[in-house]
Design an enzyme around this catalytic site. Structure first.
Site, PDB file in Angstrom:
ATOM      1  N   CYS A   1      51.053  19.917  28.024  1.00  0.00           N
ATOM      2  CA  CYS A   1      51.703  19.156  26.953  1.00  0.00           C
ATOM      3  C   CYS A   1      51.252  19.688  25.598  1.00  0.00           C
ATOM      4  O   CYS A   1      50.127  20.176  25.452  1.00  0.00           O
ATOM      5  CB  CYS A   1      51.324  17.678  27.009  1.00  0.00           C
ATOM      6  N   ASP A   2      52.134  19.559  24.629  1.00  0.00           N
ATOM      7  CA  ASP A   2      51.754  19.840  23.249  1.00  0.00           C
ATOM      8  C   ASP A   2      52.592  18.967  22.331  1.00  0.00           C
ATOM      9  O   ASP A   2      53.779  18.741  22.585  1.00  0.00           O
ATOM     10  CB  ASP A   2      51.970  21.308  22.886  1.00  0.00           C
ATOM     11  N   SER A   3      51.957  18.475  21.274  1.00  0.00           N
ATOM     12  CA  SER A   3      52.656  17.594  20.333  1.00  0.00           C
ATOM     13  C   SER A   3      52.515  18.099  18.904  1.00  0.00           C
ATOM     14  O   SER A   3      51.462  18.621  18.525  1.00  0.00           O
ATOM     15  CB  SER A   3      52.089  16.167  20.416  1.00  0.00           C
TER      16      SER A   3
END
Length: 204
Positions: free
Chosen positions: A71-73
């Site tokens: 995941c990356d935000s």
């Protein structure tokens, strides 16, 4: 089959545990700036998905039979993508700009199916949730920055921590803002033939 979370985020881990999954955690150590710099004219969504996939692929070699989730935000605000500010000065500058405004928290996801140590299937995508920020006073911004919380999180804010005091509303998926979208992860798992209910921990 193990469920592997390729992230050091305690918030993502907390969301998964609350939703019935006890993942194995592996921190990828990916050079995020290098991955982003290698992309050619990417859309904001492309950046977070590429980073999520890079994190997941970095740790797959440790597992023989697993589903690995990366995941990356980042916050898309005023035409710019904002990751972790890293320093109090940058965090304060961002909050002064964001106060009273509206942005989109983008979370990229990559799901990799690993068998015998080899990736045999994958799916990726991004979620976008609108965030409407409150208008904290300069003193409130200084107090928030002084806690250290905004320095290591995308967009310099949290929804589930002290930053939640300064978020007036969200439009979309709350879990995506915290760091891992449960609806999107379920759809990506289904795309590679895995039902999320099969990954839930047994009832006590």
């Amino acid at each position: 089959m193990e469920f592997v979370l390729a992230s050091q985020s305690p918030a993502r881990l907390g969301v998964l545990r609350s939703a019935g999954i006890d993942p194995v955690v592996r921190v990828s150590g990916v050079d995020e700036d290098a991955v982003a710099a290698a992309l050619v004219d990417p859309r904001p969504e492309d950046v977070v998905v590429a980073l999520a996939e890079a994190k997941a692929r970095t740790v797959v070699g440790e597992f023989a039979d697993a589903v690995v989730v990366g995941c990356d935000s980042m916050l898309h605000f005023g035409g710019d993508l904002m990751g972790k500010p890293g320093t109090p000065e940058i965090a304060r500058e961002r909050w002064l700009a964001m106060a009273g405004g509206r942005g989109h928290l983008l979370t990229g996801h990559a799901v990799l199916r690993v068998k015998d140590g080899v990736v045999v299937d994958s799916a990726g995508g991004a979620g976008s949730t609108a965030v409407r920020f409150a208008d904290p006073s300069p003193a409130e911004i200084d107090a928030y920055v002084a806690t250290g919380e905004p320095l290591g999180v995308a967009g310099a804010f949290t929804l589930d921590g002290r930053g939640g005091w300064f978020v007036d509303a969200i439009e979309g998926d709350w879990s995506s803002v915290i760091g891992i979208s449960l609806p999107l992860t379920r759809r990506l798992l289904a795309a590679i033939g895995i039902s999320v209910t099969d990954l839930w921990r047994p009832n006590p």
